[in-house]
Scaffold this motif. Structure first.
Motif, PDB file in Angstrom:
ATOM      1  N   ASP A   9      30.541  20.486  35.222  1.00  0.00           N
ATOM      2  CA  ASP A   9      29.406  19.909  35.933  1.00  0.00           C
ATOM      3  C   ASP A   9      28.081  19.998  35.183  1.00  0.00           C
ATOM      4  O   ASP A   9      27.178  19.208  35.434  1.00  0.00           O
ATOM      5  N   TYR A  10      27.948  20.965  34.282  1.00  0.00           N
ATOM      6  CA  TYR A  10      26.638  21.145  33.637  1.00  0.00           C
ATOM      7  C   TYR A  10      26.771  21.984  32.382  1.00  0.00           C
ATOM      8  O   TYR A  10      27.820  22.593  32.108  1.00  0.00           O
TER       9      TYR A  10
ATOM     10  N   SER B 130      20.594  24.268  45.697  1.00  0.00           N
ATOM     11  CA  SER B 130      21.628  23.898  44.727  1.00  0.00           C
ATOM     12  C   SER B 130      20.926  23.436  43.452  1.00  0.00           C
ATOM     13  O   SER B 130      19.728  23.111  43.466  1.00  0.00           O
ATOM     14  N   PHE B 131      21.672  23.406  42.353  1.00  0.00           N
ATOM     15  CA  PHE B 131      21.079  23.141  41.047  1.00  0.00           C
ATOM     16  C   PHE B 131      21.838  22.003  40.371  1.00  0.00           C
ATOM     17  O   PHE B 131      23.045  22.091  40.152  1.00  0.00           O
ATOM     18  N   VAL B 132      21.108  20.960  40.024  1.00  0.00           N
ATOM     19  CA  VAL B 132      21.699  19.711  39.547  1.00  0.00           C
ATOM     20  C   VAL B 132      21.741  19.693  38.019  1.00  0.00           C
ATOM     21  O   VAL B 132      20.854  20.222  37.347  1.00  0.00           O
TER      22      VAL B 132
ATOM     23  N   PRO C  22      20.823  24.867  35.278  1.00  0.00           N
ATOM     24  CA  PRO C  22      21.591  24.849  36.532  1.00  0.00           C
ATOM     25  C   PRO C  22      22.664  25.935  36.612  1.00  0.00           C
ATOM     26  O   PRO C  22      23.466  25.941  37.542  1.00  0.00           O
ATOM     27  N   ALA C  23      22.663  26.878  35.654  1.00  0.00           N
ATOM     28  CA  ALA C  23      23.717  27.898  35.618  1.00  0.00           C
ATOM     29  C   ALA C  23      23.451  29.088  36.530  1.00  0.00           C
ATOM     30  O   ALA C  23      24.170  30.089  36.476  1.00  0.00           O
ATOM     31  N   ILE C  24      22.438  28.997  37.381  1.00  0.00           N
ATOM     32  CA  ILE C  24      22.048  30.111  38.257  1.00  0.00           C
ATOM     33  C   ILE C  24      23.242  30.703  39.023  1.00  0.00           C
ATOM     34  O   ILE C  24      23.397  31.930  39.083  1.00  0.00           O
TER      35      ILE C  24
ATOM     36  N   ASN D 196      15.318  19.588  39.561  1.00  0.00           N
ATOM     37  CA  ASN D 196      16.766  19.732  39.790  1.00  0.00           C
ATOM     38  C   ASN D 196      17.131  20.926  40.663  1.00  0.00           C
ATOM     39  O   ASN D 196      18.282  21.317  40.723  1.00  0.00           O
ATOM     40  N   ILE D 197      16.138  21.512  41.369  1.00  0.00           N
ATOM     41  CA  ILE D 197      16.439  22.499  42.417  1.00  0.00           C
ATOM     42  C   ILE D 197      16.373  21.758  43.750  1.00  0.00           C
ATOM     43  O   ILE D 197      15.310  21.278  44.153  1.00  0.00           O
TER      44      ILE D 197
END
Length: 578
Positions: free
Chosen positions: A229-230, A189-191, A174-176, A142-143
């Motif tokens: 989104d996540y 981007s992080f999914v 994905p909270a980066i 997911n990156i």
């Protein structure tokens, strides 16, 4: 020491992977997670022996390999590049040698590795080099590379053991973007993890047709930051909502976990989290019996405490040069403290520990006001000579230092949210002053608090009171600037914060102060080139001798309620009298 959780057997329909003659294969999967530089059995921050460490994991893995041969699979779940001083030294000082994290992973012959948020924190230069040096696949489905629209790393790896085909799918929280400036993850981007897991499990089933699917997720059990989104911590959500996993190995939240989760379709998925610092490993045993018309699969697991296992002497000998280098680094004297300081005082009012950092932030940046929280729950730096090792107690993370423009009202609201995370609303002296939770004593991030102490910001540069009898949102009254000038809720001020906070970490600036996340970047008017610890260390070296004292610029009121409650809560938190 070993406590097995119940064995779950799954009867699978006959498929192409089943063999004509019945055959049983047993596979051992071992996971480490959130190692945070605990490579050797010595704590270079507190200058004392360390329980656990990869030196003991090495002994344990050796034993398993002697018993099970090639049917042992070794996996790591990220956050391996940050923590102990050796990680800092390898990331930022000795940048020409192979990164120590890569050397350890290669020595132990890991089969796959995923990446954690603290592995992204050092920036592309560090983690791209580390990824190239690691000999096993580094996986994260997911990156996404924003230039190609495809995964930046391999999404999964395929392992074959005794005729059994195993797929290991990697993912990261994905909270980066909520914690780290975009410069550190530019082009990525992080999914959402559930979205990515569905896509790649379907791909694996259709194209790879594995016998076993393992999730390797650097994401906690559940909760954390939740957006439209996540979710930050979504390991159990993936187990419930995405069919196909036999085993999910996760981490990030530093909290041990071992249990089965039932998916929406009724399948049982074993989920294991060994917590942090190589004190425990997660161990799963997968047994597959494959025949002409049947394929049985059982999955059982446990967390194994390795703290008392004998250190691998061959491992230690192999890394002797690294050990010599880190000893020389941490033993360098940088200054002298005239008195001892402790983070314990930070939770009960203005403290010498936190105010030392705040005052140095103001001096380094020239800001009007500074925010900081205790990054270690219970750290002490004794009076006398101060060494590089002590700087990792003073400031745990490699955050940058920012100066941001905030209004007076935003500053108050930021503090209101902060105190709402750690301060109770009291009605009598018998109430708690602090928001405590007996169930988080074993949580290595909450340590008995309801919330994370690294979000417990207080301030320097302003004089204020926190009235614990008032409801959340109305506790903080700012009386004046600490230099005697009036404080104006409508005026703009320069505020020093660490990059974690400035990028939205803890949500104090967004949910608290009411600044949209998209606007945070425009509020930053200065940012440091290096990490904040570097500047704090240089400031202490320049001063030579310091006498840290509390600023006494803020306090809890009313005293008749606060004083007895603080005494009781101190004893509860630290198991000793104040």
């Amino acid at each position: 020491m070993k406590k097995l959780i119940a064995v779950m057997a799954l009867l699978l329909p006959f498929g192409l992977t089943c063999m004509a003659k019945s055959k049983t294969v047993t596979i051992k999967i071992v996971q480490t997670s959130d190692v945070h530089g605990s490579f050797f059995p010595y704590d270079y921050i507190n200058r004392r022996p360390m329980a656990g460490s990869m030196a003991r994991v090495s002994s344990y893995v050796k034993q398993l390999r002697e018993q099970h041969g090639d049917n042992v699979i070794l996996l790591d779940n990220g956050d391996i590049l940050q923590g102990q001083p050796i990680s800092y030294y390898s990331n930022y000082i000795d940048t020409t040698s192979e990164n120590i994290a890569a050397s350890v992973v290669n020595y132990l012959k890991y089969d796959a590795q995923t990446i954690g948020n603290h592995d992204v924190e050092p920036g592309h230069e560090v983690y791209d080099k580390w990824i190239k040096e690691v000999k096993c696949p580094v996986i994260a489905a997911n990156i996404i590379d924003t230039n190609t629209g495809k995964p930046y790393l391999k999404p999964y790896t395929i392992l074959n053991r005794g005729g059994v085909k195993i797929a290991v799918l990697g993912m990261i929280t994905p909270a980066i973007p909520n914690w780290l400036t975009e410069r550190l993850w530019s082009g990525l981007s992080f999914v959402n993890m559930v979205t990515a897991a569905r896509e790649w499990v379907n791909y694996l089933k259709a194209n790879e047709k594995p016998d076993v699917i393992i999730g390797l997720f650097h994401s906690g059990k559940e909760g954390g930051i939740v957006t439209a989104d996540y979710e930050e911590d979504a390991a159990l959500k993936v187990a419930r909502e995405v069919d196909g996993f036999d085993l999910i190995l996760f981490g990030h939240d530093h909290t041990p976990y071992a249990d089965y989760v039932t998916s929406e379709s009724g399948n049982k998925v074993l989920c294991l989290d060994p917590a942090n610092a190589a004190r425990k490993v997660a161990e799963a045993t997968i047994t597959i019996e494959k025949g002409k018309k049947h394929c049985k699969k059982s999955v059982e697991g446990q967390l194994v405490d390795v703290r008392d296992i004998e250190v691998d002497k061959e491992y230690m000998a192999h890394f002797e040069e690294w050990i010599s280098k880190i000893n020389a680094f941490v033993n360098k004297k940088i200054g002298t403290f005239a008195n001892s300081i402790s983070t314990r005082d930070c939770y009960f009012g203005s403290s010498a520990f936190n105010d030392l950092i705040l005052n140095l932030e103001l001096k380094i940046t020239g800001a009007d006001i500074a925010f900081n929280a205790p990054l270690l729950f219970d750290a002490q730096i004794n009076k006398g000579d101060i060494y590089v090792s002590d700087m990792f107690k003073l400031y745990k993370y490699e955050n940058q230092l920012y100066v941001m423009r905030l209004t007076g009202e935003e500053i108050r609201k930021h503090l209101e949210m902060s105190y709402s995370l750690w301060v109770n609303t009291m009605q009598s002296p018998d109430d708690h002053l602090l928001l405590l939770n007996e169930y988080t004593k074993n949580d290595q991030q909450r340590m008995g608090f309801q919330n994370f102490s690294f979000n417990f910001d207080s301030a320097a540069g302003i004089d204020y009171e926190v009235d614990v009898t008032k409801p959340n949102g109305q506790k903080v009254t700012i009386h004046r600037m600490s230099n005697g000038q009036p404080f104006d809720p409508k005026a703009w001020y320069k505020v020093a914060v660490n990059s974690y906070r400035g990028n939205g970490g803890g949500e104090l600036l967004t949910r608290g102060a009411g600044i949209s996340h998209d606007s945070l970047e425009s509020r930053i008017i200065w940012r440091s080139d290096k990490d904040q610890r570097y500047y704090l260390m240089k400031a202490i070296e320049s001063e030579g001798t310091l006498d840290p004292q509390p600023n006494n610029n803020w306090r809890f009121v009313p005293e008749q309620l606060v004083k007895p409650a603080a005494k009781r809560d101190y004893e509860l938190l630290f198991n000793r009298k104040k």
